[in-house]
Write an enzyme that holds these catalytic residues in place. Structure first.
Site, PDB file in Angstrom:
ATOM      1  N   VAL A  14     -27.448   6.380 -25.939  1.00  0.00           N
ATOM      2  CA  VAL A  14     -28.047   5.320 -25.682  1.00  0.00           C
ATOM      3  C   VAL A  14     -29.304   4.497 -24.555  1.00  0.00           C
ATOM      4  O   VAL A  14     -30.235   3.998 -24.662  1.00  0.00           O
ATOM      5  CB  VAL A  14     -27.574   4.036 -25.648  1.00  0.00           C
ATOM      6  CG1 VAL A  14     -27.294   2.669 -25.978  1.00  0.00           C
ATOM      7  CG2 VAL A  14     -26.094   4.525 -26.872  1.00  0.00           C
ATOM      8  N   LYS A 206     -14.337  -2.322 -31.928  1.00  0.00           N
ATOM      9  CA  LYS A 206     -15.529  -3.267 -33.037  1.00  0.00           C
ATOM     10  C   LYS A 206     -14.388  -4.464 -33.600  1.00  0.00           C
ATOM     11  O   LYS A 206     -15.451  -5.900 -33.962  1.00  0.00           O
ATOM     12  CB  LYS A 206     -15.786  -2.497 -33.714  1.00  0.00           C
ATOM     13  CG  LYS A 206     -17.457  -1.501 -32.934  1.00  0.00           C
ATOM     14  CD  LYS A 206     -17.316  -0.613 -33.677  1.00  0.00           C
ATOM     15  CE  LYS A 206     -18.506   0.327 -32.965  1.00  0.00           C
ATOM     16  NZ  LYS A 206     -18.715   2.032 -33.974  1.00  0.00           N
TER      17      LYS A 206
HETATM   18  N1  LIG Z   1     -24.171   6.762 -28.834  1.00  0.00           N
HETATM   19  C1  LIG Z   1     -24.238   5.794 -29.994  1.00  0.00           C
HETATM   20  O1  LIG Z   1     -25.134   6.404 -30.894  1.00  0.00           O
HETATM   21  C2  LIG Z   1     -23.960   4.320 -29.117  1.00  0.00           C
HETATM   22  C3  LIG Z   1     -23.396   3.348 -30.586  1.00  0.00           C
HETATM   23  C4  LIG Z   1     -23.098   2.025 -30.089  1.00  0.00           C
HETATM   24  C5  LIG Z   1     -22.702   2.329 -28.442  1.00  0.00           C
HETATM   25  N2  LIG Z   1     -22.718   3.190 -28.274  1.00  0.00           N
HETATM   26  C6  LIG Z   1     -22.036   2.786 -26.654  1.00  0.00           C
HETATM   27  O2  LIG Z   1     -22.567   2.945 -25.441  1.00  0.00           O
HETATM   28  C7  LIG Z   1     -22.449   3.582 -24.179  1.00  0.00           C
HETATM   29  C8  LIG Z   1     -23.203   4.715 -23.866  1.00  0.00           C
HETATM   30  O3  LIG Z   1     -22.507   5.460 -24.662  1.00  0.00           O
HETATM   31  P1  LIG Z   1     -23.637   6.927 -25.836  1.00  0.00           P
HETATM   32  O4  LIG Z   1     -23.316   7.695 -26.251  1.00  0.00           O
HETATM   33  O5  LIG Z   1     -25.072   7.230 -24.612  1.00  0.00           O
HETATM   34  O6  LIG Z   1     -23.013   8.198 -24.025  1.00  0.00           O
HETATM   35  P2  LIG Z   1     -22.980   9.608 -23.660  1.00  0.00           P
HETATM   36  O7  LIG Z   1     -24.604  10.068 -23.591  1.00  0.00           O
HETATM   37  O8  LIG Z   1     -22.460   9.956 -23.091  1.00  0.00           O
HETATM   38  O9  LIG Z   1     -24.375   8.543 -21.979  1.00  0.00           O
HETATM   39  C9  LIG Z   1     -23.326   8.406 -20.661  1.00  0.00           C
HETATM   40  C10 LIG Z   1     -24.922   7.913 -19.582  1.00  0.00           C
HETATM   41  O10 LIG Z   1     -23.908   7.718 -18.574  1.00  0.00           O
HETATM   42  C11 LIG Z   1     -24.184   8.572 -17.561  1.00  0.00           C
HETATM   43  N3  LIG Z   1     -23.033   7.882 -16.725  1.00  0.00           N
HETATM   44  C12 LIG Z   1     -21.765   8.247 -17.026  1.00  0.00           C
HETATM   45  N4  LIG Z   1     -21.050   7.815 -15.613  1.00  0.00           N
HETATM   46  C13 LIG Z   1     -21.816   7.320 -14.877  1.00  0.00           C
HETATM   47  C14 LIG Z   1     -21.291   6.916 -13.790  1.00  0.00           C
HETATM   48  N5  LIG Z   1     -20.763   6.966 -13.006  1.00  0.00           N
HETATM   49  N6  LIG Z   1     -23.010   6.723 -12.902  1.00  0.00           N
HETATM   50  C15 LIG Z   1     -23.948   6.764 -13.197  1.00  0.00           C
HETATM   51  N7  LIG Z   1     -24.555   7.069 -14.271  1.00  0.00           N
HETATM   52  C16 LIG Z   1     -23.192   7.969 -15.207  1.00  0.00           C
HETATM   53  C17 LIG Z   1     -23.716   9.898 -17.643  1.00  0.00           C
HETATM   54  O11 LIG Z   1     -24.924  10.552 -16.523  1.00  0.00           O
HETATM   55  P3  LIG Z   1     -25.030  12.314 -16.633  1.00  0.00           P
HETATM   56  O12 LIG Z   1     -26.192  11.908 -18.036  1.00  0.00           O
HETATM   57  O13 LIG Z   1     -25.666  12.909 -16.009  1.00  0.00           O
HETATM   58  O14 LIG Z   1     -23.778  12.978 -17.703  1.00  0.00           O
HETATM   59  C18 LIG Z   1     -24.981   9.609 -19.242  1.00  0.00           C
HETATM   60  O15 LIG Z   1     -26.306   9.839 -18.717  1.00  0.00           O
HETATM   61  C19 LIG Z   1     -20.782   3.423 -24.438  1.00  0.00           C
HETATM   62  O16 LIG Z   1     -19.638   2.287 -23.897  1.00  0.00           O
HETATM   63  C20 LIG Z   1     -20.722   3.473 -26.099  1.00  0.00           C
HETATM   64  O17 LIG Z   1     -19.600   3.183 -26.077  1.00  0.00           O
HETATM   65  C21 LIG Z   1     -22.759   3.885 -27.789  1.00  0.00           C
END
Ligand SMILES: NC(=O)c1ccc[n+]([C@@H]2O[C@H](COP(=O)([O-])OP(=O)(O)OC[C@H]3O[C@@H](n4cnc5c(N)ncnc54)[C@H](OP(=O)(O)O)[C@@H]3O)[C@@H](O)[C@H]2O)c1
Length: 434
Positions: A14, A206
């Site tokens: 995201v 959700k």
């Molecule tokens: N994926 C979707 O399509 C989607 C849709 C709707 C909502 N969401 C929500 O959006 C949020 C993010 O999802 P995502 O899929 O983008 O997750 P993701 O791909 O796992 O990305 C998480 C990011 O957060 C960073 N991170 C984790 N812990 C951290 C910390 N303590 N300090 C700084 N950075 C940190 C990670 O860093 P690194 O890259 O360095 O590991 C990574 O860049 C979640 O709440 C999810 O439920 C996701």
């Protein structure tokens, strides 16, 4: 008008989708707003191997979220790291520092949205969360603005793209759950640990948020009965089709005179309804209003760019407020004032049911099962049996007339002791209330 500064914490799916849109679509965003949104700081745990768009050298790149929150030119903090630990600390810290927050975090908002909103209210800032439910579908805006004048009486949704993808693949290819899950993982539609998706927990968060917004109730995820899709067999689709239904992981919130009935569970839905046509990784939400009647919303439920659009649109709304001012903000979690519909135990649910049995064939099985149903005052509607392929594993189905979940559960638990069953019966409601 001067720019509004953005800080992004989290550069995964995201975060990078959001950043790409902010950079690629910057000109149009500025035209629409009358001023630019400028990224001032970005944060992740590591920056190696990340494909990020080109950003000015002045943009702070850090592994410390506190630096983003403290950056004097960051007006709005985007939280897209997920989870409920660090994310909660960072959102609270940003709100207390007088910065508005945009988040995509369903898990956190479902569990603590009302409390975070009171922190935001006290600080006089905004907490925007459109991306937390059904990524690309602007359903928060619909419930809070588009149909705010209506009184919602029912809300049904397909809110987990991974489960929907798996179910529609089982339906199309007649393959077993495990094989389809492995393929979904290979294609990137399912995570290595698929629990939250296939066991209904993600959809439950959700639905918790949507039901809180739609009914103005104080709800927590544990108020919602939830069941996943692991037990669904290809043969269930064949029986469902015979009944002119299909199977979806249905999120349902219904208002009754006594309270709210809330569930996330695989359900049979008539093929003739619009929800039955929601396939693959798509999401949909069907809202029934007392005055406006039915409205339906459809789109991508996840993915970097669809979810990025939700984040960027929230950023634009919040930035507009920062530049032009806004009236006193009211928490969307309005339970303190409303409190009309308390959640009811799912045993109060009433529906026709689909009961699927796997048995070792022997005489008298139907009579034994029908006897148990009669004992619990459940009327049998139909018995379906596809041609026998294996007498040691014979799946067949009984459908019932409308009955309470309580009666069905008592009957199923009595049936479970029968020596001819090779696994406990599978009970699914047959939704006819659309
Ligand atoms: N994926 C979707 O399509 C989607 C849709 C709707 C909502 N969401 C929500 O959006 C949020 C993010 O999802 P995502 O899929 O983008 O997750 P993701 O791909 O796992 O990305 C998480 C990011 O957060 C960073 N991170 C984790 N812990 C951290 C910390 N303590 N300090 C700084 N950075 C940190 C990670 O860093 P690194 O890259 O360095 O590991 C990574 O860049 C979640 O709440 C999810 O439920 C996701």
């Amino acid at each position: 008008l001067t720019e509004v500064g953005i800080g992004i914490v989290g550069l995964g799916n995201v975060g990078t989708g959001t950043l790409d849109i902010l950079v690629e679509n910057a000109r149009q965003i500025e035209e629409k707003l009358g001023f630019p949104l400028r990224v001032k700081a970005i944060c992740a745990r590591t920056f190696d191997k990340k494909q990020l768009p080109e950003l000015p050298a002045s943009v702070v790149r850090t592994t410390e979220w506190k630096e983003v929150v403290a950056h004097p030119e960051v007006d709005i903090v985007v939280e897209v790291i997920g989870g409920i630990g660090v994310a909660a600390h960072l959102i609270e810290a940003a709100l207390r520092a007088g910065k508005s927050v945009v988040t995509a975090n369903k898990e956190l908002i479902a569990a603590r949205g009302a409390q975070l909103w009171s922190v935001a209210n006290r600080a006089g800032v905004n907490l925007a969360m459109e991306a937390s439910v059904a990524g690309g579908i602007p359903i928060h805006a619909v419930l809070r603005e588009g149909i705010a004048g209506d009184r919602v009486i029912g809300l049904y949704g397909i809110l987990n793209g991974t489960s929907n993808f798996i179910l529609t693949e089982i339906e199309k290819s007649n393959s077993a759950f495990e094989a389809v899950l492995a393929e979904a993982q290979r294609l990137g539609y399912a995570e290595a640990d698929p629990t939250a998706d296939v066991d209904g927990l993600d959809a439950r968060s959700k639905l918790c948020i949507l039901a809180a917004l739609a009914f103005g109730e104080k709800l927590t995820p544990t108020d919602i009965y939830s069941e996943g899709i692991r037990r669904i067999l290809p043969v269930d689709f064949r029986y469902a089709h015979q009944l002119k239904h299909t199977i979806r992981l249905l999120c349902s919130a219904q208002q009754t005179p006594d309270g709210l009935l809330l569930s996330v569970r695989p359900s049979l839905i008539p093929q003739s309804t619009i929800l039955a046509n929601v396939s693959g990784a798509y999401n949909a939400i069907w809202v029934k209003g007392a005055y406006g009647e039915d409205t339906f919303y459809y789109g991508r439920g996840a993915g970097p760019r669809p979810t990025g659009v939700a984040v960027v649109s929230d950023l634009m709304r919040v930035a507009r407020e920062i530049r032009f001012g806004s009236p006193e903000r009211v928490s969307p979690f309005a339970h303190d004032r409303l409190g009309e519909y308390r959640p009811l135990p799912i045993t109060r649910y009433q529906s026709a049911y689909y009961l699927r049995f796997r048995v070792e064939d022997k005489p008298g099985i139907i009579a034994a099962l029908a006897g148990i149903l009669a004992k619990h005052k459940i009327s049998l509607d139909a018995v379906l049996q596809l041609p026998l392929e294996n007498w040691r594993d014979l799946p067949f189905v009984i459908t019932t007339e409308p009955a309470t979940e309580e009666a069905i559960r008592s009957a199923v638990s009595e049936m479970t002791g029968s020596d001819f069953l090779t696994e406990p019966p599978l009970a699914m409601p047959m939704e006819r209330g659309f």
